[in-house]
Each structure stands twice: as C-alpha cells, then as structure tokens.
Design a protein around this motif. Structure first.
Motif, PDB file in Angstrom:
ATOM      1  N   LYS A 188      -1.670  17.210   7.722  1.00 37.42           N
ATOM      2  CA  LYS A 188      -2.570  16.345   8.500  1.00 37.42           C
ATOM      3  C   LYS A 188      -2.951  15.094   7.714  1.00 37.42           C
ATOM      4  CE  LYS A 188      -3.027  18.520  12.375  1.00 37.42           C
ATOM      5  NZ  LYS A 188      -2.430  17.956  13.568  1.00 37.42           N
ATOM      6  N   GLU A 189      -3.183  15.255   6.407  1.00 36.46           N
ATOM      7  CA  GLU A 189      -3.536  14.108   5.567  1.00 36.46           C
ATOM      8  C   GLU A 189      -2.397  13.097   5.529  1.00 36.46           C
ATOM      9  OE1 GLU A 189      -3.732  17.350   4.209  1.00 36.46           O
ATOM     10  OE2 GLU A 189      -5.860  17.537   4.692  1.00 36.46           O
ATOM     11  N   GLU A 190      -1.164  13.608   5.390  1.00 39.21           N
ATOM     12  CA  GLU A 190       0.002  12.735   5.372  1.00 39.21           C
ATOM     13  C   GLU A 190       0.183  12.043   6.721  1.00 39.21           C
ATOM     14  OE1 GLU A 190       2.870  14.969   2.123  1.00 39.21           O
ATOM     15  OE2 GLU A 190       2.755  15.775   4.152  1.00 39.21           O
ATOM     16  N   GLU A 191      -0.073  12.790   7.806  1.00 36.20           N
ATOM     17  CA  GLU A 191      -0.008  12.198   9.153  1.00 36.20           C
ATOM     18  C   GLU A 191      -0.966  11.024   9.266  1.00 36.20           C
ATOM     19  OE1 GLU A 191      -0.621  14.687  12.599  1.00 36.20           O
ATOM     20  OE2 GLU A 191       0.752  16.191  11.807  1.00 36.20           O
ATOM     21  N   GLU A 192      -2.199  11.236   8.836  1.00 36.88           N
ATOM     22  CA  GLU A 192      -3.210  10.185   8.917  1.00 36.88           C
ATOM     23  C   GLU A 192      -2.819   8.975   8.077  1.00 36.88           C
ATOM     24  OE1 GLU A 192      -5.828   9.924  10.967  1.00 36.88           O
ATOM     25  OE2 GLU A 192      -5.022  11.773  11.822  1.00 36.88           O
ATOM     26  N   ARG A 193      -2.292   9.220   6.915  1.00 33.41           N
ATOM     27  CA  ARG A 193      -1.877   8.133   6.027  1.00 33.41           C
ATOM     28  C   ARG A 193      -0.750   7.314   6.657  1.00 33.41           C
ATOM     29  NH1 ARG A 193      -2.829   4.578   2.021  1.00 33.41           N
ATOM     30  NH2 ARG A 193      -0.963   4.210   0.841  1.00 33.41           N
ATOM     31  N   LEU A 194       0.264   8.001   7.202  1.00 37.49           N
ATOM     32  CA  LEU A 194       1.386   7.301   7.828  1.00 37.49           C
ATOM     33  C   LEU A 194       0.941   6.554   9.086  1.00 37.49           C
ATOM     34  CD1 LEU A 194       4.293   9.894   7.409  1.00 37.49           C
ATOM     35  CD2 LEU A 194       3.827   7.868   6.032  1.00 37.49           C
ATOM     36  N   LYS A 195      -0.013   7.127   9.817  1.00 38.60           N
ATOM     37  CA  LYS A 195      -0.547   6.456  11.003  1.00 38.60           C
ATOM     38  C   LYS A 195      -1.309   5.194  10.590  1.00 38.60           C
ATOM     39  CE  LYS A 195      -3.145   7.119  15.196  1.00 38.60           C
ATOM     40  NZ  LYS A 195      -4.323   7.708  15.755  1.00 38.60           N
ATOM     41  N   GLU A 196      -2.089   5.294   9.522  1.00 38.28           N
ATOM     42  CA  GLU A 196      -2.841   4.146   8.994  1.00 38.28           C
ATOM     43  C   GLU A 196      -1.902   3.010   8.573  1.00 38.28           C
ATOM     44  OE1 GLU A 196      -5.025   3.509   4.825  1.00 38.28           O
ATOM     45  OE2 GLU A 196      -5.849   5.153   6.005  1.00 38.28           O
ATOM     46  N   LEU A 197      -0.750   3.368   8.020  1.00 39.80           N
ATOM     47  CA  LEU A 197       0.235   2.369   7.602  1.00 39.80           C
ATOM     48  C   LEU A 197       1.041   1.814   8.777  1.00 39.80           C
ATOM     49  CD1 LEU A 197       1.559   4.107   4.361  1.00 39.80           C
ATOM     50  CD2 LEU A 197       0.254   1.974   4.463  1.00 39.80           C
ATOM     51  N   GLY A 198       0.884   2.434   9.938  1.00 43.68           N
ATOM     52  CA  GLY A 198       1.603   1.969  11.122  1.00 43.68           C
ATOM     53  C   GLY A 198       3.035   2.447  11.190  1.00 43.68           C
ATOM     54  N   LEU A 199       3.318   3.582  10.547  1.00 43.80           N
ATOM     55  CA  LEU A 199       4.682   4.104  10.520  1.00 43.80           C
ATOM     56  C   LEU A 199       4.924   5.173  11.579  1.00 43.80           C
ATOM     57  CD1 LEU A 199       5.172   4.306   6.653  1.00 43.80           C
ATOM     58  CD2 LEU A 199       5.649   2.402   8.200  1.00 43.80           C
ATOM     59  N   ILE A 200       3.837   5.801  12.046  1.00 43.61           N
ATOM     60  CA  ILE A 200       3.943   6.790  13.114  1.00 43.61           C
ATOM     61  C   ILE A 200       2.844   6.534  14.134  1.00 43.61           C
ATOM     62  CG2 ILE A 200       4.962   8.583  11.640  1.00 43.61           C
ATOM     63  CD1 ILE A 200       2.170   9.963  11.676  1.00 43.61           C
ATOM     64  N   ARG A 201       3.021   7.144  15.315  1.00 44.56           N
ATOM     65  CA  ARG A 201       1.974   7.155  16.342  1.00 44.56           C
ATOM     66  C   ARG A 201       2.135   8.440  17.127  1.00 44.56           C
ATOM     67  NH1 ARG A 201       4.572   2.399  20.011  1.00 44.56           N
ATOM     68  NH2 ARG A 201       6.540   3.431  20.240  1.00 44.56           N
ATOM     69  N   TYR A 202       1.154   8.731  17.946  1.00 45.07           N
ATOM     70  CA  TYR A 202       1.174   9.949  18.751  1.00 45.07           C
ATOM     71  C   TYR A 202       1.442   9.585  20.209  1.00 45.07           C
ATOM     72  CZ  TYR A 202      -1.191  11.857  14.674  1.00 45.07           C
ATOM     73  OH  TYR A 202      -1.523  12.217  13.393  1.00 45.07           O
ATOM     74  N   ILE A 203       2.414  10.234  20.802  1.00 40.91           N
ATOM     75  CA  ILE A 203       2.684  10.087  22.224  1.00 40.91           C
ATOM     76  C   ILE A 203       2.822  11.490  22.791  1.00 40.91           C
ATOM     77  CG2 ILE A 203       4.305   9.269  23.983  1.00 40.91           C
ATOM     78  CD1 ILE A 203       4.998   6.952  22.142  1.00 40.91           C
ATOM     79  N   GLY A 204       1.934  11.802  23.721  1.00 44.64           N
ATOM     80  CA  GLY A 204       1.955  13.142  24.325  1.00 44.64           C
ATOM     81  C   GLY A 204       1.721  14.242  23.318  1.00 44.64           C
ATOM     82  N   GLY A 205       0.917  13.959  22.296  1.00 45.84           N
ATOM     83  CA  GLY A 205       0.613  14.955  21.272  1.00 45.84           C
ATOM     84  C   GLY A 205       1.710  15.137  20.230  1.00 45.84           C
ATOM     85  N   LYS A 206       2.773  14.370  20.336  1.00 49.92           N
ATOM     86  CA  LYS A 206       3.878  14.465  19.371  1.00 49.92           C
ATOM     87  C   LYS A 206       3.877  13.252  18.457  1.00 49.92           C
ATOM     88  CE  LYS A 206       7.019  17.088  22.279  1.00 49.92           C
ATOM     89  NZ  LYS A 206       8.361  17.123  22.874  1.00 49.92           N
ATOM     90  N   ILE A 207       4.371  13.459  17.245  1.00 48.24           N
ATOM     91  CA  ILE A 207       4.506  12.362  16.286  1.00 48.24           C
ATOM     92  C   ILE A 207       5.790  11.598  16.598  1.00 48.24           C
ATOM     93  CG2 ILE A 207       4.838  11.762  13.860  1.00 48.24           C
ATOM     94  CD1 ILE A 207       3.344  14.320  13.141  1.00 48.24           C
TER      95      ILE A 207
ATOM     96  N   LYS B 260       0.818  -1.223   0.000  1.00 50.15           N
ATOM     97  CA  LYS B 260       0.000   0.000   0.000  1.00 50.15           C
ATOM     98  C   LYS B 260       0.847   1.267   0.000  1.00 50.15           C
ATOM     99  CE  LYS B 260      -3.836  -2.109   2.499  1.00 50.15           C
ATOM    100  NZ  LYS B 260      -4.616  -2.070   3.739  1.00 50.15           N
ATOM    101  N   ILE B 261       2.130   1.139   0.275  1.00 49.21           N
ATOM    102  CA  ILE B 261       2.996   2.317   0.352  1.00 49.21           C
ATOM    103  C   ILE B 261       3.157   2.945  -1.021  1.00 49.21           C
ATOM    104  CG2 ILE B 261       5.347   3.110   0.802  1.00 49.21           C
ATOM    105  CD1 ILE B 261       5.486   1.170   3.086  1.00 49.21           C
ATOM    106  N   ARG B 262       2.980   4.263  -1.050  1.00 47.00           N
ATOM    107  CA  ARG B 262       3.146   5.033  -2.290  1.00 47.00           C
ATOM    108  C   ARG B 262       4.396   5.894  -2.171  1.00 47.00           C
ATOM    109  NH1 ARG B 262      -2.744   7.316  -1.491  1.00 47.00           N
ATOM    110  NH2 ARG B 262      -1.413   8.683  -0.307  1.00 47.00           N
ATOM    111  N   ILE B 263       4.831   6.413  -3.296  1.00 48.31           N
ATOM    112  CA  ILE B 263       6.018   7.272  -3.302  1.00 48.31           C
ATOM    113  C   ILE B 263       5.803   8.512  -2.424  1.00 48.31           C
ATOM    114  CG2 ILE B 263       5.431   8.565  -5.397  1.00 48.31           C
ATOM    115  CD1 ILE B 263       8.465   8.335  -6.124  1.00 48.31           C
ATOM    116  N   GLU B 264       4.564   9.010  -2.389  1.00 46.77           N
ATOM    117  CA  GLU B 264       4.242  10.181  -1.562  1.00 46.77           C
ATOM    118  C   GLU B 264       4.419   9.868  -0.078  1.00 46.77           C
ATOM    119  OE1 GLU B 264       2.005   8.964  -3.868  1.00 46.77           O
ATOM    120  OE2 GLU B 264       2.436  10.419  -5.446  1.00 46.77           O
ATOM    121  N   ASP B 265       4.113   8.628   0.312  1.00 38.95           N
ATOM    122  CA  ASP B 265       4.272   8.222   1.711  1.00 38.95           C
ATOM    123  C   ASP B 265       5.746   8.243   2.112  1.00 38.95           C
ATOM    124  OD1 ASP B 265       1.506   7.715   1.774  1.00 38.95           O
ATOM    125  OD2 ASP B 265       1.810   5.652   1.117  1.00 38.95           O
TER     126      ASP B 265
END
Length: 125
Positions: free
Chosen positions: A87-106, A70-75
């Motif tokens: 924000k859209e990129e954040e959501e996409r990376l979170k959906e792919l399991g590449l980032i998460r939020y801890i204490g409001g930080k990526i 599912k990973i695209r070049i934009e990701d």
C-alpha cells in the motif's frame, strides 16, 4: 569524524557512505587509514542502472523533471514488480503520477508505462 566517544583521548574515524559509484574500490584503498573495504558489487550495479534509467527518464522527458528527481531506486523496483506492491508503494507511485486507480484496479499512466519500458530495457540488456 573526530570523536572521543568511549575513548580517553580523541580519535579520528573516517566514515564513507554512499560514495558508490563515484569512487572505485582501488581509489578508496589509497585513502590513509582505511584497513578494510567492503563494497557489494550488486549494489554498485543497481545504482549504476538506476542512474542510467533516471538519466533516460529526464532526457526523454517521460515525466516532468521535478518528479523525475524525486524517483528513488525503490520506486523503480516497485514499478517493475507492480503486481506485488505494498500500500505504501502504491501511494508513492500514485503521488509520482505513475499509477492511478480505475474501477478499483491499479493502472499504469502513460508516464508509468514509459518508465517501465526504460526499466525493462536496462534490466534485459
């Protein structure tokens, strides 16, 4: 593609899209009826690097294969520029399991760190 749009008689138009990097410019010139070919060298390089990165991600099992597909070049570009993503990129990376939020930080996940390491390896070579 056979079309009559805007013409009194049918014409045949050859549309080539997203064939890079599979067809080199010389091979495309040999196809009858192609008069002009514009291939951006930067796009070819980006796609080749993207395919190599994706291949290494799958080969080294950095993330599950279904997510890797599912990973695209934009990701990958967003992950490489993680400090300035939308924000859209954040959501996409979170959906792919590449980032998460801890204490409001990526924060990069282990998978995100592994992919970023592969990205930087290919971009610095």
């Amino acid at each position: 593609m056979k079309t009559t749009r805007g013409k009194l008689y049918p014409t045949i138009t050859l549309l080539i899209a997203s064939l890079k990097p599979y067809f080199k410019e010389e091979k495309l010139r040999n196809i009858k009826g192609i008069k002009e070919i514009k291939i951006e060298e930067k796009e070819i390089i980006e796609e080749e690097i993207f395919l190599k990165i994706k291949e290494e991600i799958i080969k080294n099992k950095i993330i599950p294969i279904d997510k890797a597909r599912k990973i695209r070049i934009e990701d990958l570009k967003a992950l490489n520029n993680i400090e300035n993503i939308s924000k859209e990129e954040e959501e996409r990376l979170k959906e792919l399991g590449l980032i998460r939020y801890i204490g409001g930080k990526i924060i990069l996940t282990n998978s995100g760190k592994g992919i970023l390491k592969v990205i930087r390896k290919y971009l610095n070579s």
